[in-house]
Design a protein around this motif. Structure first.
Motif, short mmCIF file in Angstrom:
data_model
loop_
_atom_site.label_atom_id
_atom_site.label_comp_id
_atom_site.label_asym_id
_atom_site.label_seq_id
_atom_site.Cartn_x
_atom_site.Cartn_y
_atom_site.Cartn_z
N ILE A 181 6.53 11.94 7.46
CA ILE A 181 5.75 10.71 7.49
C ILE A 181 6.71 9.54 7.63
CG2 ILE A 181 5.74 10.41 4.96
CD1 ILE A 181 2.85 9.36 5.24
N SER A 182 6.29 8.56 8.42
CA SER A 182 7.10 7.35 8.61
C SER A 182 6.18 6.18 8.91
CB SER A 182 8.10 7.55 9.76
OG SER A 182 7.43 7.77 10.98
N ARG A 183 6.79 4.98 8.95
CA ARG A 183 5.97 3.83 9.30
C ARG A 183 6.77 2.84 10.11
NH1 ARG A 183 8.60 -0.33 7.75
NH2 ARG A 183 8.90 -0.91 5.56
N LYS B 148 5.15 4.88 0.59
CA LYS B 148 4.94 3.52 0.08
C LYS B 148 5.49 2.56 1.11
CE LYS B 148 3.55 0.91 -3.36
NZ LYS B 148 2.16 0.94 -3.86
N TRP B 149 4.64 1.63 1.55
CA TRP B 149 4.98 0.82 2.71
C TRP B 149 6.29 0.07 2.52
CZ3 TRP B 149 1.78 0.83 7.05
CH2 TRP B 149 2.19 -0.01 8.07
N TYR B 150 6.49 -0.59 1.37
CA TYR B 150 7.61 -1.53 1.28
C TYR B 150 8.93 -0.89 0.90
CZ TYR B 150 7.20 -1.54 -3.85
OH TYR B 150 7.18 -1.19 -5.18
N ASN B 151 8.92 0.31 0.30
CA ASN B 151 10.20 0.88 -0.12
C ASN B 151 10.49 2.25 0.47
OD1 ASN B 151 8.60 2.63 -1.58
ND2 ASN B 151 9.21 1.86 -3.59
N PHE B 152 9.61 2.72 1.36
CA PHE B 152 9.82 3.98 2.08
C PHE B 152 9.77 5.21 1.18
CE2 PHE B 152 10.88 2.35 6.23
CZ PHE B 152 11.43 1.11 5.98
N ASN B 153 9.44 5.07 -0.09
CA ASN B 153 9.32 6.28 -0.91
C ASN B 153 8.26 7.20 -0.33
OD1 ASN B 153 11.24 5.41 -2.69
ND2 ASN B 153 9.83 4.89 -4.34
N THR B 154 8.58 8.49 -0.30
CA THR B 154 7.66 9.44 0.30
C THR B 154 7.38 10.60 -0.65
OG1 THR B 154 9.50 10.64 1.32
CG2 THR B 154 8.41 8.96 2.66
N ASN B 155 6.32 11.32 -0.33
CA ASN B 155 5.94 12.52 -1.06
C ASN B 155 5.25 13.45 -0.07
OD1 ASN B 155 5.50 14.30 -3.22
ND2 ASN B 155 3.49 13.44 -3.66
N LEU C 196 -1.77 2.56 -5.60
CA LEU C 196 -1.26 3.90 -5.83
C LEU C 196 0.20 4.04 -5.45
CD1 LEU C 196 -4.28 5.91 -4.37
CD2 LEU C 196 -3.90 5.17 -6.74
N THR C 197 0.81 5.13 -5.92
CA THR C 197 2.15 5.50 -5.48
C THR C 197 2.04 6.75 -4.62
OG1 THR C 197 2.67 7.04 -7.25
CG2 THR C 197 2.98 4.69 -7.72
N ASP D 164 0.80 -1.22 0.00
CA ASP D 164 0.00 0.00 0.00
C ASP D 164 0.83 1.27 0.00
OD1 ASP D 164 -1.94 -2.08 0.95
OD2 ASP D 164 -3.23 -0.29 1.00
N THR D 165 0.24 2.30 -0.55
CA THR D 165 0.64 3.66 -0.24
C THR D 165 -0.27 4.14 0.88
OG1 THR D 165 1.57 4.27 -2.38
CG2 THR D 165 0.60 6.03 -1.07
#
Length: 125
Positions: free
Chosen positions: A70-72, A52-59, A102-103, A32-33
């Motif tokens: 934002i973090s998880r 993005k949960w699995y690759n940490f990409n953020t916006n 989504l991204t 998920d995003t």
């Protein structure tokens, strides 16, 4: 059944910090995003940040990127929004959203399928 539960909102003075949490349950969210949106009275819901949960990409919304993070936490299935140097104009209901298709570049609220109930953030001057 997917559930997103936000917490951490409250009433703070300008300049303070808050950390919002979004606890996700019901299935795996690895693809998920996860996003945060906010909605002030009389205004449209606006994008704040996404990850993005699995690759940490953020916006981030451009106007917020210097103050919000934002973090998880994978172990806790939780997404966070750290908000620093809060301003009265940050007052809004903050919502967590999720969608596996989504991204983090997706900033339109109507694109996200799953939503939490929201948590109120009020910043006094």
């Amino acid at each position: 059944q997917v559930q997103l539960v936000e917490s951490g909102g409250g009433l703070v003075q300008a300049g303070a910090s808050l950390r919002l949490s979004c606890s996700a349950s019901g299935r795996t969210f690895r693809s998920d995003t996860m996003a945060w949106f906010r909605q002030a009275p009389g205004k449209e819901r606006e994008f704040v940040a996404a990850i993005k949960w699995y690759n940490f990409n953020t916006n981030y919304a451009y106007s917020l990127k210097d103050r919000f993070t934002i973090s998880r936490d994978n172990a806790k299935n939780t997404v966070y929004l750290q908000m620093n140097s809060l301003k009265p104009e940050d007052t809004a209901v903050y919502y967590c959203a999720a969608d596996p298709a989504l991204t983090p570049a997706t900033t339109e609220a109507h694109e996200y399928h799953y939503w939490g109930q929201g948590t109120q953030v009020t910043v006094s001057s």
